[in-house]
Design an enzyme around this catalytic site. Structure first.
Site, PDB file in Angstrom:
ATOM      1  CG  ASP A 119     -22.194  -3.444 -30.594  1.00  0.00           C
ATOM      2  OD1 ASP A 119     -22.710  -4.029 -29.718  1.00  0.00           O
ATOM      3  OD2 ASP A 119     -21.508  -3.774 -31.470  1.00  0.00           O
ATOM      4  NE  ARG A 127     -20.007  -0.907 -33.697  1.00  0.00           N
ATOM      5  CZ  ARG A 127     -19.520  -0.296 -32.622  1.00  0.00           C
ATOM      6  NH1 ARG A 127     -19.535   0.874 -32.633  1.00  0.00           N
ATOM      7  NH2 ARG A 127     -19.219  -1.049 -31.611  1.00  0.00           N
ATOM      8  NE  ARG A 187     -20.454   1.364 -24.441  1.00  0.00           N
ATOM      9  CZ  ARG A 187     -19.797   0.404 -24.481  1.00  0.00           C
ATOM     10  NH1 ARG A 187     -18.528   0.075 -23.897  1.00  0.00           N
ATOM     11  NH2 ARG A 187     -20.646  -0.632 -24.908  1.00  0.00           N
ATOM     12  CE  LYS A 217     -23.721  -2.768 -25.490  1.00  0.00           C
ATOM     13  NZ  LYS A 217     -23.085  -3.073 -26.927  1.00  0.00           N
ATOM     14  CG  HIS A 218     -21.098  -5.230 -21.311  1.00  0.00           C
ATOM     15  ND1 HIS A 218     -21.501  -3.874 -21.132  1.00  0.00           N
ATOM     16  CD2 HIS A 218     -20.888  -5.143 -22.493  1.00  0.00           C
ATOM     17  CE1 HIS A 218     -21.124  -3.331 -22.353  1.00  0.00           C
ATOM     18  NE2 HIS A 218     -20.701  -4.143 -23.397  1.00  0.00           N
ATOM     19  CG  HIS A 230     -12.796  -3.369 -26.391  1.00  0.00           C
ATOM     20  ND1 HIS A 230     -13.688  -2.657 -25.424  1.00  0.00           N
ATOM     21  CD2 HIS A 230     -13.474  -3.674 -27.375  1.00  0.00           C
ATOM     22  CE1 HIS A 230     -14.946  -2.587 -25.885  1.00  0.00           C
ATOM     23  NE2 HIS A 230     -14.806  -3.002 -27.097  1.00  0.00           N
ATOM     24  CG  ASP A 303     -18.792  -7.721 -25.300  1.00  0.00           C
ATOM     25  OD1 ASP A 303     -18.875  -7.516 -26.708  1.00  0.00           O
ATOM     26  OD2 ASP A 303     -18.434  -7.069 -24.427  1.00  0.00           O
TER      27      ASP A 303
END
Length: 986
Positions: A119, A127, A187, A217-218, A230, A303
């Protein structure tokens, strides 16, 4: 494709094609994902033929790896790779080198090379620590020029390929229409579907062109949710007609452009599938809506399947995702069970072997396109340095500068008229001086204050009272959270404090945080100036400070609606005003490593050979300061390091920094005529042969004036000691001219000095002789002609408007001595170490104020004066001197006499370009139009309008004695100057 969707797709392309201002650089359009051309590639066929059924199923699975963890974690992944042979890995937290090594080890254990994903919405840094951080999507959404968005995509691809990563699960193509969105929010590129679509393609298309698989995405659009997938399954309640033209709009556009990958989201979308099935597991949404209706035939991946919003009661989300039409599933929690569930589904007929093989072939084709058929392990040597190449930083800088959005400007931006401003800065939400405030110091004299997020009412009240002493307050608002909970983490103190400041003061506000958070600041729109900076990093802070003073243009537009005060696409243009900016060499095409290595070598050569105890070097190109470095110490005791804030005795640089700008201004005004007799301006020359000396000749050092006169020696008694009639160790009514720390002069001696100049015999012929004599007279001439005391005149007309507040005579009156670089330990006249008192004896006996020497200042402030010259008399939005006058003063006046001089300015040697470096002055490559000056204490400033180069060298080479000529013998200044020109050579 249905007719309805053909119409929508055509409309999508038409609308996007009409957008202006966003097309300076766009990626190539393939119209079809390029990996599809490799479905029947020889390597793909060979891999398919050699795989078992389990291995083909495993190719559709991607597991997560955590390089931040220990060896046991790595070994567990290796065991899983060897046993089950997954198709790919998703890299989570780690460091660059360790992550790359893990990837290499995983690839070594894999029969078929792994597809490695990450990501990387704002680059690897999302990351991987210690890597370049690019701006968030909301920041990118404000940018009106695609050039550096496209470059960001290329940069990210190059960085990922160096790590051994092939797939980027980015960009976010969601249209964020809900300001309370707890998971997308910043984002997203914004709330405008066209803006989001274009930005997503600039980024992904250029990433794809550079060889990395982008995955938007998404899908079908996560922008209008108020829950986090999440934690639970969000619901999108819009009708299909709305989803067609808003939520799915960017994905349709990206599909038409040929993006390689799209990620399916975990959403409940009743309008597309009323069963409540998560969109990532819904055949109606993936196969029906994305594949058939929209017509996308590229790579589709889910995802993360560890998210609570998608886990099924049966624990078979992987199977359901593949049945729905996804090619691959990522973040598989239990690889063994996932493979088993798919095999069982094959037996029961829920999914066919043809479907599995088709998906496997697509995954392999994607690997083939990414170059995995020629797999090589990542090279970890100097990896972290390579990932943080300054060239990548240039992209980040350009993006940040292009994003700044000016939302209010009541004629205060850029900040100018510095002579009439008393400025304070306050960081609201921080408890220490910030990079923003430190950068403000480079532009003007600013007093700094901080107020923590939980400051007391007493602290706030005290600061409010203090700020009454200032007529401009620059308020930086920090401590803003990324997500909306708790009013974006702002405190009541922050909000109330800013409101009070804006009500009571002239305030320019810079908001360092999520745009949506501004709605919680009630009267922020009433600030005299308001800049939205979107993020809070040291680099963003530094660039925001530069923007305040006009170092570059602002063109950002709001990518979202904040409230009724701040609407989508709001943003005022702000034009740069010719002030210096501060950046890295790569932004002007210079290799910083090459430049630093060579400048460092020469600077340290001088220190090693005791040419000086310390020095500073400043280099600017086209108004951009790209190098400013300090070396060594104040003295050879090595106790106090040289810093950028240190103040130097400018020595003869005073000539071109003190009287010269005033004289040029007087020429502009017609008060001084360059071809008039000098006696017109210095009546004491009347009746002498100096009366008719042309001003031009005097300024060009060929008026037959003697080079210098040691005035102080006229005050020696018969024993060669300082006369008590002229000098005293303490001040009195008549001994009131301070020469140094412990020496005072009789005020009457000044007349003797002036008489001596008047009576000095002229040299026999008219030729170039560098002379100080006329410069002793200029302060009084300027005072007489302007009706203003000389120091006050040059400070009010030049230094204060330039923001060069450190430049001054008699710095011991204005600064702590510890900030001032010492010069000589004088053992023959003043008999003390000189610190804060002018080194030059002629200027000293004039009380430290003369036209030939006496000015002190920082390197940075001196650069402002010379940049003004370089820009033909313009700086910081103000015309100081006319271009015509600058051109006249900076040209050689008497080349026929082999006199290289301009008017006061020094110039290169005649035919300098033909000289060797050893014999050149200044650099061999300096143009004939360049100009500058040097100073006896070891200083130099040189400007070249042809190349845009400004070079400043500061040292105290006379410490502890002027007898030290090593600086000249080593030719350090000329050699450094030449290095700058050499650095420009491709």
């Amino acid at each position: 494709m249905h007719l309805h969707f053909k119409f929508i797709s055509a409309l999508c392309i038409l609308l996007l094609g009409t957008v202006s201002g966003l097309n300076s650089m766009e990626p190539p359009v393939s119209r079809e994902p390029p990996f599809l051309l490799l479905l029947n590639d020889q390597w793909v066929n060979m891999q398919m033929e050699g795989m078992s059924l389990d291995e083909k199923i495993a190719q559709l699975m991607m597991v997560a790896v955590f390089p931040r963890q220990n060896e046991a974690s790595k070994n567990s992944v290796i065991e899983e790779i060897e046993k089950y042979k997954p198709g790919g890995i998703l890299v989570m937290q780690g460091t660059p080198v360790k992550t790359a090594r893990w990837i290499n080890e995983f690839q070594e254990k894999s029969v078929v090379p792994l597809l490695v994903a990450i990501d990387g919405e704002w680059g690897l840094s999302m990351r991987i620590d210690s890597t370049m951080r690019y701006p968030y999507a909301q920041t990118i959404g404000a940018i009106q020029d695609s050039t550096y968005i496209c470059q960001m995509g290329r940069d990210i691809a190059l960085q990922m390929k160096q790590m051994g990563i092939h797939v980027n699960f980015a960009p976010v193509a969601d249209v964020n229409t809900n300001s309370q969105n707890p998971v997308i929010n910043f984002r997203s590129f914004g709330e405008d579907k066209i803006n989001v679509s274009k930005k997503a393609w600039y980024l992904s298309g250029c990433m794809q062109h550079a060889g990395v698989v982008p995955v938007a995405k998404h899908f079908p659009g996560h922008g209008d949710t108020e829950t986090d997938s999440h934690k639970e399954l969000p619901v999108i309640l819009h009708p299909k007609e709305r989803i067609d033209v808003v939520e799915s709009f960017p994905f349709r556009y990206l599909a038409d452009q040929g993006i390689s990958g799209i990620m399916s989201a975990h959403l409940d979308v009743p309008a597309l599938d009323p069963s409540g099935t998560p969109s990532s597991l819904s055949k109606k949404i993936i196969d029906g809506y994305l594949r058939e209706e929209i017509g996308y035939n590229g790579f589709v991946v889910t995802d993360a399947l560890n998210m609570k919003g998608v886990r099924t009661n049966k624990g078979n989300a992987e199977l359901e995702a593949l049945k729905a039409g996804n090619d691959m599933v990522e973040f598989v929690p239990d690889l063994q069970n996932a493979i088993v569930s798919v095999k069982q589904a094959l037996l029961s007929g829920e999914i066919t072997l043809g479907e599995i093989e088709s998906k496997c072939r697509r995954v392999l084709a994607l690997k083939r396109w990414a170059g995995l058929h020629l797999y090589k392990p990542a090279d970890t040597k100097n990896l972290t340095n390579r990932l943080n190449s300054p060239y990548y930083e240039v992209t980040a800088r350009k993006l940040i500068k292009s994003s700044f959005t000016v939302l209010a400007n009541q004629n205060v931006l850029p900040v100018q008229d510095l002579a009439n401003l008393k400025i304070a800065s306050v960081m609201i939400g921080d408890d220490r001086i910030s990079p923003f405030q430190k950068m403000l110091d480079k532009y003007a004299r600013v007093d700094h204050f901080v107020l923590g997020k939980e400051a007391s009412a007493r602290e706030m009240a005290h600061l409010r009272k203090t700020l009454d002493n200032y007529n401009l307050v620059i308020a930086g608002v920090v401590g803003i959270n990324l997500y909306p909970s708790g009013k974006y983490g702002t405190t009541e103190m922050q909000r109330n404090t800013l409101a009070d400041f804006i009500r009571d003061n002239n305030v320019v506000t810079v908001f360092f945080g999520n745009a949506y958070a501004m709605k919680h600041f009630e009267n922020i729109h009433r600030a005299k100036g308001l800049i939205l900076a979107y993020q809070n990093t040291p680099l963003v802070q530094e660039l925001a400070a530069q923007l305040l003073f006009g170092a570059f243009d602002a063109s950002g537009k709001l990518p979202v609606t904040i409230d009724k005060r701040f609407n989508l696409s709001d943003g005022l243009p702000l034009k740069k005003n010719g002030t210096l900016s501060y950046t890295i060499p790569e932004e002007v095409g210079i290799n910083s490593v090459w430049l630093s290595r060579r400048i460092d070598s020469l600077a340290n050569l001088g220190i090693g050979n005791k040419a000086y105890p310390g020095c500073q070097v400043l280099i600017a190109k086209d108004g951009n300061v790209v190098f400013h470095k300090c070396y060594g110490y104040h003295t050879y005791d090595n106790e106090q390091e040289v810093t950028q804030e240190n103040i130097y005795d400018l020595a003869s640089l005073t000539k071109v920094t003190g009287p010269l700008p005033a004289l040029m201004k007087l020429v502009d005004e017609g008060t001084v005529d360059l071809d008039a007799p000098f006696g017109n301006y210095w009546p004491a020359f009347k009746g002498t042969e100096k009366e008719k000396l042309p001003v031009r000749d005097v300024f060009a050092h060929q008026a037959r004036l003697p080079a210098w006169i040691p005035f102080w020696r006229m005050a020696l008694d018969d024993e060669g000691k300082l006369s008590h009639e002229v000098f005293s160790s303490h001040p009195t009514e008549h001994f009131n001219v301070r020469v140094s720390n412990h020496l005072y002069m009789n005020e009457n001696f000044k007349q003797a000095i002036l008489d001596t100049i008047r009576n000095a015999e002229l040299l026999p012929r008219r030729r170039y002789v560098y002379s100080d004599l006329s410069f002793h007279l200029y302060p009084e001439i300027i005072s007489t002609l302007t009706g203003t005391p000389y120091e006050k005149y040059i400070k009010s007309n030049f230094y204060r408007p330039l923001g060069a507040s450190s430049i001054t005579y008699k710095p011991y009156l204005h600064f702590p001595l510890g900030k001032i670089i010492p010069t000589e330990t004088d053992d023959f006249f003043r008999n003390e170490k000189l610190r804060g008192f002018v080194h030059d004896e002629g200027a000293a006996v004039l009380g430290g104020v003369s036209g030939n020497a006496g000015l002190f200042g920082t390197t940075n402030d001196l650069a402002k004066v010379f940049q003004m010259y370089l820009q033909k008399g313009y700086y910081g939005g103000k015309r100081f001197i006319s271009e015509e006058t600058i051109n006249e003063f900076t040209r050689i006046q008497f080349p026929e006499n082999k006199n290289r001089r301009g008017l006061v300015f020094d110039k290169p040697l005649i035919d300098n370009s033909k000289n060797s470096l050893k014999d050149a002055y200044p650099a061999v490559s300096a143009s004939k139009n360049s100009f500058g000056h040097t100073g006896y204490t070891g200083t130099m400033a040189w400007a070249d309008p042809d190349s845009g180069i400004l070079f400043i060298f500061m040292s105290n080479r006379v410490y502890p004695t002027r007898e030290n000529s090593t600086l000249y013998n080593l030719n350090i200044r000329t050699a450094m100057h030449q290095i700058i020109y050499d650095s420009l050579t491709p």
